[in-house]
Design a protein around this motif. Structure first.
Motif, mmCIF file in Angstrom:
data_model
loop_
_atom_site.group_PDB
_atom_site.id
_atom_site.type_symbol
_atom_site.label_atom_id
_atom_site.label_comp_id
_atom_site.label_asym_id
_atom_site.label_seq_id
_atom_site.Cartn_x
_atom_site.Cartn_y
_atom_site.Cartn_z
ATOM 1 N N ILE A 1 -7.126 2.972 14.778
ATOM 2 C CA ILE A 1 -7.679 3.928 13.969
ATOM 3 C C ILE A 1 -7.611 3.806 12.615
ATOM 4 C CG2 ILE A 1 -6.625 5.754 13.286
ATOM 5 C CD1 ILE A 1 -5.187 6.435 16.169
ATOM 6 N N ALA A 2 -6.881 2.279 11.671
ATOM 7 C CA ALA A 2 -6.807 2.691 10.688
ATOM 8 C C ALA A 2 -8.133 2.529 10.572
ATOM 9 C CB ALA A 2 -5.647 1.577 10.683
ATOM 10 N N PRO B 1 -6.455 3.711 6.067
ATOM 11 C CA PRO B 1 -7.224 3.263 6.409
ATOM 12 C C PRO B 1 -6.148 2.139 4.687
ATOM 13 C CG PRO B 1 -8.501 5.017 4.964
ATOM 14 C CD PRO B 1 -7.082 5.762 5.051
ATOM 15 N N ASP B 2 -5.336 2.631 4.072
ATOM 16 C CA ASP B 2 -4.895 1.391 2.723
ATOM 17 C C ASP B 2 -5.322 0.663 2.580
ATOM 18 O OD1 ASP B 2 -4.555 4.329 2.812
ATOM 19 O OD2 ASP B 2 -2.864 4.139 1.134
ATOM 20 N N VAL C 1 0.915 -0.875 0.293
ATOM 21 C CA VAL C 1 0.692 0.270 -0.042
ATOM 22 C C VAL C 1 0.944 1.285 0.224
ATOM 23 C CG1 VAL C 1 -1.994 -1.251 1.008
ATOM 24 C CG2 VAL C 1 -0.016 0.312 2.684
ATOM 25 N N GLU C 2 0.577 2.503 -0.419
ATOM 26 C CA GLU C 2 0.928 3.805 -0.770
ATOM 27 C C GLU C 2 0.877 4.159 0.940
ATOM 28 O OE1 GLU C 2 0.730 8.083 -2.120
ATOM 29 O OE2 GLU C 2 -0.567 6.663 -3.407
ATOM 30 N N ASN C 3 0.420 3.991 1.601
ATOM 31 C CA ASN C 3 -0.252 4.750 2.776
ATOM 32 C C ASN C 3 0.033 3.829 4.372
ATOM 33 O OD1 ASN C 3 0.305 7.921 2.138
ATOM 34 N ND2 ASN C 3 -1.575 6.855 1.090
ATOM 35 N N VAL C 4 1.076 3.258 4.886
ATOM 36 C CA VAL C 4 0.430 2.660 6.892
ATOM 37 C C VAL C 4 -0.672 2.914 7.763
ATOM 38 C CG1 VAL C 4 3.074 1.564 6.050
ATOM 39 C CG2 VAL C 4 2.508 3.274 6.870
#
Length: 101
Positions: free
Chosen positions: A57-58, A29-30, A22-25
């Motif tokens: 939180i994700a 939410p990716d 994924v682009e964002n950890v």
């Protein structure tokens, strides 16, 4: 995945998504969005089980219901210290049961 192989449970998973996928950890939410997409599922039919506040939180950022499951006492890898559970659900283990007696 090495830990899943070592524990001999890798075959229980249909797919595995890591931070590399994924682009964002987390707390973005990716990872959950990708998992939902790959499973052809919907947010309303998905329950996330998490062991960290960042993961909670994700999952919430992805619009999921989430349950945090942690041991009563655990070592937080980020700070290298034991922390006491303060969250929604604790797993009782033999050590914590003995402490209550």
């Amino acid at each position: 995945m090495a830990i899943l192989e070592k524990m001999r449970i890798l075959n229980f998973f249909e797919g595995i998504i890591t931070a590399d996928d994924v682009e964002n950890v987390k707390p973005f939410p990716d990872v959950y969005e990708k998992a939902i997409e790959l499973a052809n599922a919907s947010e309303k039919d998905t329950l996330a089980l998490e062991d960290s506040s960042t993961g909670v939180i994700a999952a919430q950022n992805a619009g999921l219901e989430v349950v945090q499951v942690i041991a009563e006492y655990r070592i937080d890898a980020r700070i290298g210290k034991i922390v006491k559970s303060d969250l929604s659900f604790s797993i009782m283990n033999e050590e914590s049961e003995e402490k209550e007696r």
